[in-house]
Every structure is written in C-alpha cells, then in structure tokens.
Design a protein around this motif. Structure first.
Motif, PDB file in Angstrom:
ATOM      1  N   ASN A  93      63.386  67.354  31.729  1.00  0.00           N
ATOM      2  CA  ASN A  93      63.120  68.703  32.284  1.00  0.00           C
ATOM      3  C   ASN A  93      61.743  69.211  31.845  1.00  0.00           C
ATOM      4  O   ASN A  93      61.626  70.302  31.282  1.00  0.00           O
ATOM      5  CB  ASN A  93      64.191  69.681  31.799  1.00  0.00           C
TER       6      ASN A  93
ATOM      7  N   VAL B  57      78.263  65.374  26.470  1.00  0.00           N
ATOM      8  CA  VAL B  57      79.031  64.688  25.414  1.00  0.00           C
ATOM      9  C   VAL B  57      80.432  65.278  25.252  1.00  0.00           C
ATOM     10  O   VAL B  57      81.434  64.557  25.313  1.00  0.00           O
ATOM     11  CB  VAL B  57      78.293  64.758  24.049  1.00  0.00           C
TER      12      VAL B  57
ATOM     13  N   SER C   1      72.643  62.454  18.571  1.00  0.00           N
ATOM     14  CA  SER C   1      72.384  62.254  17.138  1.00  0.00           C
ATOM     15  C   SER C   1      70.882  62.128  16.877  1.00  0.00           C
ATOM     16  O   SER C   1      70.365  62.644  15.882  1.00  0.00           O
ATOM     17  CB  SER C   1      73.114  61.003  16.656  1.00  0.00           C
TER      18      SER C   1
ATOM     19  N   GLU D  85      81.378  54.372  31.144  1.00  0.00           N
ATOM     20  CA  GLU D  85      82.355  55.230  30.447  1.00  0.00           C
ATOM     21  C   GLU D  85      83.291  55.929  31.435  1.00  0.00           C
ATOM     22  O   GLU D  85      84.500  55.965  31.245  1.00  0.00           O
ATOM     23  CB  GLU D  85      81.631  56.281  29.587  1.00  0.00           C
TER      24      GLU D  85
ATOM     25  N   LEU E  66      69.995  60.258  22.770  1.00  0.00           N
ATOM     26  CA  LEU E  66      71.291  60.412  22.088  1.00  0.00           C
ATOM     27  C   LEU E  66      71.297  61.754  21.370  1.00  0.00           C
ATOM     28  O   LEU E  66      70.271  62.162  20.803  1.00  0.00           O
ATOM     29  CB  LEU E  66      71.477  59.319  21.038  1.00  0.00           C
TER      30      LEU E  66
ATOM     31  N   ALA F 131      68.490  63.385  18.873  1.00  0.00           N
ATOM     32  CA  ALA F 131      67.888  64.688  19.167  1.00  0.00           C
ATOM     33  C   ALA F 131      67.967  65.593  17.937  1.00  0.00           C
ATOM     34  O   ALA F 131      66.967  66.209  17.536  1.00  0.00           O
ATOM     35  CB  ALA F 131      68.616  65.342  20.348  1.00  0.00           C
TER      36      ALA F 131
ATOM     37  N   VAL G 104      64.865  79.955  22.636  1.00  0.00           N
ATOM     38  CA  VAL G 104      64.955  80.335  24.048  1.00  0.00           C
ATOM     39  C   VAL G 104      65.868  79.329  24.750  1.00  0.00           C
ATOM     40  O   VAL G 104      65.621  78.121  24.682  1.00  0.00           O
ATOM     41  CB  VAL G 104      63.558  80.304  24.704  1.00  0.00           C
ATOM     42  N   GLU G 105      66.915  79.824  25.389  1.00  0.00           N
ATOM     43  CA  GLU G 105      67.864  78.912  26.058  1.00  0.00           C
ATOM     44  C   GLU G 105      68.277  79.520  27.388  1.00  0.00           C
ATOM     45  O   GLU G 105      68.635  80.697  27.466  1.00  0.00           O
ATOM     46  CB  GLU G 105      69.075  78.663  25.146  1.00  0.00           C
TER      47      GLU G 105
ATOM     48  N   SER H  43      73.162  70.669  27.283  1.00  0.00           N
ATOM     49  CA  SER H  43      73.945  69.760  28.123  1.00  0.00           C
ATOM     50  C   SER H  43      74.915  68.978  27.250  1.00  0.00           C
ATOM     51  O   SER H  43      76.032  68.679  27.694  1.00  0.00           O
ATOM     52  CB  SER H  43      73.031  68.769  28.840  1.00  0.00           C
TER      53      SER H  43
ATOM     54  N   ASP I 236      66.131  64.403  24.495  1.00  0.00           N
ATOM     55  CA  ASP I 236      66.030  63.630  25.736  1.00  0.00           C
ATOM     56  C   ASP I 236      64.733  63.853  26.504  1.00  0.00           C
ATOM     57  O   ASP I 236      64.417  63.084  27.412  1.00  0.00           O
ATOM     58  CB  ASP I 236      67.198  63.990  26.672  1.00  0.00           C
TER      59      ASP I 236
ATOM     60  N   TRP J   7      77.572  63.628  36.921  1.00  0.00           N
ATOM     61  CA  TRP J   7      78.560  63.741  35.843  1.00  0.00           C
ATOM     62  C   TRP J   7      78.762  65.189  35.395  1.00  0.00           C
ATOM     63  O   TRP J   7      79.765  65.509  34.791  1.00  0.00           O
ATOM     64  CB  TRP J   7      78.189  62.858  34.648  1.00  0.00           C
TER      65      TRP J   7
HETATM   66  C1  LIG Z   1      77.869  61.852  30.332  1.00  0.00           C
HETATM   67  C2  LIG Z   1      77.074  61.768  29.063  1.00  0.00           C
HETATM   68  C3  LIG Z   1      77.709  61.473  27.880  1.00  0.00           C
HETATM   69  C4  LIG Z   1      76.980  61.413  26.699  1.00  0.00           C
HETATM   70  N1  LIG Z   1      77.632  61.086  25.540  1.00  0.00           N
HETATM   71  C5  LIG Z   1      76.937  60.978  24.384  1.00  0.00           C
HETATM   72  C6  LIG Z   1      77.582  60.636  23.170  1.00  0.00           C
HETATM   73  O1  LIG Z   1      78.790  60.370  23.151  1.00  0.00           O
HETATM   74  N2  LIG Z   1      76.863  60.601  22.035  1.00  0.00           N
HETATM   75  C7  LIG Z   1      75.519  60.883  22.021  1.00  0.00           C
HETATM   76  O2  LIG Z   1      74.904  60.841  20.943  1.00  0.00           O
HETATM   77  N3  LIG Z   1      74.871  61.225  23.149  1.00  0.00           N
HETATM   78  C8  LIG Z   1      75.546  61.267  24.331  1.00  0.00           C
HETATM   79  N4  LIG Z   1      74.888  61.606  25.487  1.00  0.00           N
HETATM   80  C9  LIG Z   1      73.459  61.960  25.419  1.00  0.00           C
HETATM   81  C10 LIG Z   1      73.310  63.407  24.974  1.00  0.00           C
HETATM   82  O3  LIG Z   1      73.985  64.256  25.875  1.00  0.00           O
HETATM   83  C11 LIG Z   1      71.848  63.795  24.911  1.00  0.00           C
HETATM   84  O4  LIG Z   1      71.135  62.836  24.180  1.00  0.00           O
HETATM   85  C12 LIG Z   1      71.674  65.163  24.273  1.00  0.00           C
HETATM   86  O5  LIG Z   1      72.238  66.141  25.090  1.00  0.00           O
HETATM   87  C13 LIG Z   1      70.192  65.476  24.068  1.00  0.00           C
HETATM   88  O6  LIG Z   1      70.053  66.718  23.473  1.00  0.00           O
HETATM   89  P1  LIG Z   1      68.782  67.634  23.804  1.00  0.00           P
HETATM   90  O7  LIG Z   1      68.771  68.710  22.775  1.00  0.00           O
HETATM   91  O8  LIG Z   1      67.591  66.798  23.949  1.00  0.00           O
HETATM   92  O9  LIG Z   1      69.035  68.207  25.254  1.00  0.00           O
HETATM   93  P2  LIG Z   1      70.223  68.959  25.994  1.00  0.00           P
HETATM   94  O10 LIG Z   1      71.532  68.782  25.335  1.00  0.00           O
HETATM   95  O11 LIG Z   1      70.080  68.513  27.403  1.00  0.00           O
HETATM   96  O12 LIG Z   1      69.816  70.479  25.873  1.00  0.00           O
HETATM   97  C14 LIG Z   1      68.645  70.963  26.465  1.00  0.00           C
HETATM   98  C15 LIG Z   1      68.785  72.447  26.658  1.00  0.00           C
HETATM   99  O13 LIG Z   1      67.532  72.985  27.048  1.00  0.00           O
HETATM  100  C16 LIG Z   1      67.756  74.001  28.003  1.00  0.00           C
HETATM  101  N5  LIG Z   1      66.515  74.145  28.770  1.00  0.00           N
HETATM  102  C17 LIG Z   1      65.926  73.241  29.591  1.00  0.00           C
HETATM  103  N6  LIG Z   1      64.765  73.725  30.059  1.00  0.00           N
HETATM  104  C18 LIG Z   1      64.626  74.955  29.538  1.00  0.00           C
HETATM  105  C19 LIG Z   1      63.630  75.952  29.659  1.00  0.00           C
HETATM  106  N7  LIG Z   1      62.509  75.748  30.354  1.00  0.00           N
HETATM  107  N8  LIG Z   1      63.812  77.138  29.001  1.00  0.00           N
HETATM  108  C20 LIG Z   1      64.941  77.350  28.265  1.00  0.00           C
HETATM  109  N9  LIG Z   1      65.909  76.432  28.107  1.00  0.00           N
HETATM  110  C21 LIG Z   1      65.738  75.251  28.728  1.00  0.00           C
HETATM  111  C22 LIG Z   1      68.919  73.497  28.823  1.00  0.00           C
HETATM  112  O14 LIG Z   1      69.589  74.585  29.439  1.00  0.00           O
HETATM  113  C23 LIG Z   1      69.770  72.829  27.751  1.00  0.00           C
HETATM  114  O15 LIG Z   1      70.706  73.738  27.237  1.00  0.00           O
HETATM  115  C24 LIG Z   1      75.588  61.655  26.702  1.00  0.00           C
HETATM  116  C25 LIG Z   1      74.940  61.933  27.898  1.00  0.00           C
HETATM  117  C26 LIG Z   1      75.664  61.982  29.073  1.00  0.00           C
HETATM  118  C27 LIG Z   1      74.954  62.255  30.360  1.00  0.00           C
END
Ligand SMILES: Cc1cc2nc3c(=O)[nH]c(=O)nc-3n(C[C@H](O)[C@H](O)[C@H](O)COP(=O)(O)OP(=O)(O)OC[C@H]3O[C@@H](n4cnc5c(N)ncnc54)[C@H](O)[C@@H]3O)c2cc1C
Length: 478
Positions: free
Chosen positions: A290, A51, A336, A206, A334, A338, A37-38, A45, A327, A182
């Motif tokens: 979130n 990233v 990686s 950065e 990060l 996740a 579910v997305e 993100s 996250d 950002w």
């Molecule tokens: C500017 C920036 C640069 C970064 N650069 C790096 C990097 O170079 N290397 C690195 O390793 N990490 C980097 N990070 C960290 C990295 O972006 C996160 O660690 C990573 O996105 C975490 O992945 P995730 O799957 O937890 O969440 P996310 O990538 O945030 O994905 C979560 C998803 O869940 C969805 N969602 C949320 N709530 C719901 C809901 N209730 N129902 C359905 N969908 C939902 C959202 O729409 C989203 O698509 C960076 C972060 C930032 C802010």
C-alpha cells in the motif's frame, strides 16, 4: 538542568498493524511522544482480515478433522433411530456462526490492542496518512461539512507500516458474493458446495486445506508443478498427497486466465481453454504493497520495482529519519517479522541497543493440515552449494507418540553445518509443527550443535523426541 528543557522526541507511525503497533509501543516505552495514524482499525490486516480470522477458521477446520480422525482411534459417534438402531450422525459446520465468532474475536483483539496503545500513552488519529516531506504526516480524517478534514503531525522520526492488499487480476475481479479475496470470505453464511481456489501459495493452500475439512469440494488451481512453490519440496509433496487423499482436486501447471460469474456460480477458464465450474472462487494470487500515492518518493524513500520500501536490517529507509516495517517493505511478509522490524526501528531511532533483524533465523509456519514449519537455511540452498550442510530426515511414522495419536503424515528434518554440526535450519511437518519448530529455531539462533541439542531431555513419548533423535543421528564422531 538542561534535560528539563529538552523536548521529547516526536514519533509518527503510519499504519497500526503488527509493524506500526510494535513501533508505537516501543517508542512510548523509550519515552517518545508517539502519534499513530490508522485508517481502518488497530491490529491492521493481520488482526482484522488476515491472520486472526484465517487461523480461527483453521482451528474450526482442525476440530472438524479431529472428529473424523477420532474414528480411526476407535471412538464411535452414533445416535439411535426410532428402532433403537445406531445411526451415524452427520458433522455439519454452521459457517454463519463460525464467521460471526471469528469476526467478533478479531474486533475484540483490535480493541484490546487499541487500549494497550492508549494505556502506553500513544495518541491515535483515525484517518489516511500521507507524508508531506520527510518530517511531517498529513492525515485526512472524517469528511466534514466543508469536505475532508486534515490533521498535521510533525515528527523527528517517522515509521511507515502501511501493509499490503490482495492483488486483483482485471480478468477475475472479486465481487464479494461468488468471487472473493481472502478479506471477503468471512461474509459467507454457508460452506460453499464447490470452492475453486486460484493460487497455491501459502494463503491458497491454507484456505484449500481448511475448506476441504469444513466439507467443501475444493479445486486448487496451481500454476506450478507442485503446490507451495518455494517451500521445502518434501513438505510440499506430503501436503499435496494429503490434499488429494482428502478428495481435493489439484490442477498443477494450470493458469487461470479468467474467472467469471455464471447463473449458478463461477467458471474459471484456464490458459489451455479448459473450463472449471464451481459455486464460489477464492483468488489468492498475492499482495501488493500500500505504498502508492502517500508521498514516499517525494520524501526521498527508495522503493523496489514492485513498490516495496527498501529497508536495511534495522528497518531504516533511504531517508535517515524514516523507518519502515512489515509487508510494505522488502522483508518477509509475516506478522512476526513486521513487529520485530517495528521494534528494531524504534530502538535504533531512540539510541537503544539494537539487534539487526536476521531473516535467516525467522521461523514460519503454513497452517495446512498437517502444518509445515521451517527455519534457517533450506535443503535447496544446501544442494545448490549456497550453504554447506548435512541433511537428516526422520519420518514421524517411527515416533511412538505419533503412532499413539494416529498421525500418518509428517517428518522432522534437520540441517547441520558439515564438520562442526552446528544446526543451520530445519523443517517440521506435523499437526502442531508451529509449536515444534521452536527448539530448532532456538538452536539456529544460538548456533547450538546437534550434540548440544541432543543433550537436552525431551519427554518420552513426545513428537519433540523426533527432533532429538534426528540430532542424535547427526552426531559428530570425534
Ligand atoms: C490470509 C493470510 C494469513 C496470514 N497468516 C499469517 C500467519 O499465520 N502468521 C504470520 O506471521 N503472518 C501471516 N500473514 C501475514 C500477515 O498478515 C502480515 O505479514 C502482517 O499483517 C503484516 O503486518 P503490517 O503491520 O505490515 O501490515 P498490516 O497488518 O497490513 O497493517 C497495515 C495497516 O496500515 C493501515 N494503513 C494502510 N495505509 C494507510 C495509510 N495511508 N494511512 C493510515 N493507515 C494506513 C491499514 O489500514 C492497516 O491497518 C497472513 C497473511 C494473509 C493474507
């Protein structure tokens, strides 16, 4: 014969970022019936706003810097005026084109990942997911004529990977025109004349580094006495020096109480009353998970005070059939980490062989110029006696390849267990530190000693030669 009637394990994944994507792929690979579910787009993100766009922008900044640095090596750029006289051309960045390219790239990456999921047999539902007890996810999909439509996914195992969002301060609310998070920066069509960056953590540093290279005047407001608090102090000192040398204004021990729009741009008011005027402002003051209002506590999932989901090293929450990755958890934020958590969660749930995630071995990188990459124990932990280790630092200035390339800043630092010489950590500050950290990460993961590391050949001349030189200098005399 009994197997023929056994139904597949049903897995529901909420969130399609690196954590959810990897869990869904691993679940399908292990034979589960997986629904993801997305609410925004596959890749999350990480791919759509964080990233991929930020690292693409930084690649542009690096290209801009390389043009400037080529002059130090004797490369001349000039054109001729109507009298045949050489004139210096200006380097200009077409930010509208850069942003269009990077958003397209992010979209393409998201589509590729979506196609991978479908190919693996994962069912994708677009919508907002919420737990309805420990065995079911309710999804609000598009708003139909009667109101919002709902879907229900019953599951044996659920993985929550909903990520985090930028923290918003009520006194500095981003409007996406002059004051940005950002995620909003990519709507800019021209390089800001004077960008104020609030927050000197990884994201703030950065973007401050990238926009300085792209041609903005940048003021970095940092509440601590050094940028990148929490990082290796020597590395942070190198970066702060480079920032200042490149013309950035770094306001240390300064807290921005508010940021407001003015007729011509923005004004940040610091807690001592000082006003800093700029044309644009980036708020980089952290993220919040979130996790609110999606039925987590009702399903028996424990959260920390900050709202992060408490998980163990196999990404299991306090509810036995519910896992969490990325996250939104108490682990490192990060991409990686996740994806490793997502994969580990699925392997654990499906009874495959599991390697619990070892946070100590996570390699991470800060994409400033130069980059800072770290892995393992830190110097601070060694100095505080939390880990027993010896420290050896080798400036890149002594490396022949660095001299050839005109690299002025950076170092390699190794930490090795006192007595045994086992590599327990390291720091690399260099233009390509994100690539150079890998041999040290391998050494940490596989508990190699400095002597084992130094026995491997490195290319002469190479920056990685400094890793070997540091390991040789730490030789344990028998
Ligand atoms: C500017 C920036 C640069 C970064 N650069 C790096 C990097 O170079 N290397 C690195 O390793 N990490 C980097 N990070 C960290 C990295 O972006 C996160 O660690 C990573 O996105 C975490 O992945 P995730 O799957 O937890 O969440 P996310 O990538 O945030 O994905 C979560 C998803 O869940 C969805 N969602 C949320 N709530 C719901 C809901 N209730 N129902 C359905 N969908 C939902 C959202 O729409 C989203 O698509 C960076 C972060 C930032 C802010």
């Amino acid at each position: 014969m009994a197997y023929e009637f056994e139904r597949k394990q049903r897995v529901a994944v909420v969130g399609g970022g690196p954590g959810g994507y990897e869990a869904a792929i691993a679940g399908a690979q292990l034979g589960a019936d997986v629904t993801l579910v997305e609410q925004v787009g596959v890749g999350g993100s990480a791919v759509i706003t964080d990233v991929v766009p930020s690292k693409t922008l930084i690649a542009v900044a690096e290209a801009t810097n390389a043009i400037g640095e080529a002059a130090d090596l004797g490369v001349q750029f000039f054109s001729r005026n109507e009298n045949g006289r050489p004139v210096r051309p200006e380097v200009a960045v077409n930010l509208a084109q850069v942003n269009k390219r990077l958003l397209g790239l992010a979209r393409q990456q998201s589509e590729d990942m979506r196609a991978n999921l479908i190919r693996a047999g994962v069912k994708i539902i677009s919508g907002h997911g919420r737990l309805d007890g420990p065995d079911s996810v309710v999804v609000s999909t598009s708003a139909g004529p009667e109101g919002t439509d709902f879907d229900q996914v019953d599951a044996d195992t659920i993985v929550i990977s909903v990520g985090a969002s930028p923290r918003i301060l009520p006194s500095a609310v981003p409007d996406g025109e002059r004051i940005f998070t950002w995620t909003q920066l990519y709507s800019l069509t021209a390089v800001p004349e004077h960008l104020i960056v609030v927050g000197s953590g990884v994201t703030g540093a950065e973007f401050a580094s990238a926009y300085t290279a792209l041609g903005s005047k940048v003021t970095l407001i940092s509440s601590r006495d050094q940028v990148l608090p929490g990082e290796d102090a020597d590395a942070a000192a190198v970066i702060e020096n480079v920032f200042k040398r490149n013309g950035m204004t770094v306001l240390s021990k300064s807290r921005a109480d508010s940021v407001e729009r003015t007729a011509a741009g923005v004004v940040a008011t610091l807690s001592d009353g000082t006003k800093v005027e700029g044309t644009h402002c980036l708020m980089a003051v952290g993220s919040i998970p979130n996790t609110k209002g999606i039925g987590l506590e009702e399903a028996g999932i424990q959260l920390s005070d900050s709202g992060h989901i408490r998980v163990n090293r196999v990404a299991r929450t306090s509810a036995p059939n519910i896992y969490a990755a990325g996250d939104c958890t108490t682990f490192l934020p990060l991409a990686s980490v996740a994806s490793m958590q997502g994969r580990t969660a699925m392997f654990h749930a499906m009874g495959d062989a599991v390697n619990p995630t070892e946070l100590r071995n996570v390699a991470s990188n800060i994409f400033t110029q130069p980059q800072i990459a770290t892995v393992g124990w830190t110097q601070r932990q060694i100095e505080e006696g939390i880990a027993q280790g010896d420290i050896y630092k080798l400036p890149l200035a002594s490396n022949p390849r660095a001299k050839m390339m005109g690299i002025k800043d950076g170092f390699v630092k190794l930490f090795a267990r006192t007595g045994s010489g086992t590599v327990i950590g390291g720091v690399v500050v260099a233009p390509n530190a994100s690539e150079l950290i890998f041999p040290i990460a391998l050494a940490v993961e596989h508990r190699l000693t400095v002597d084992q590391v130094s026995r491997a050949f490195t290319v002469y001349p190479s920056l990685s030669g400094s890793i070997s030189d540091a390991a040789r200098a730490m030789h344990i005399v028998l």
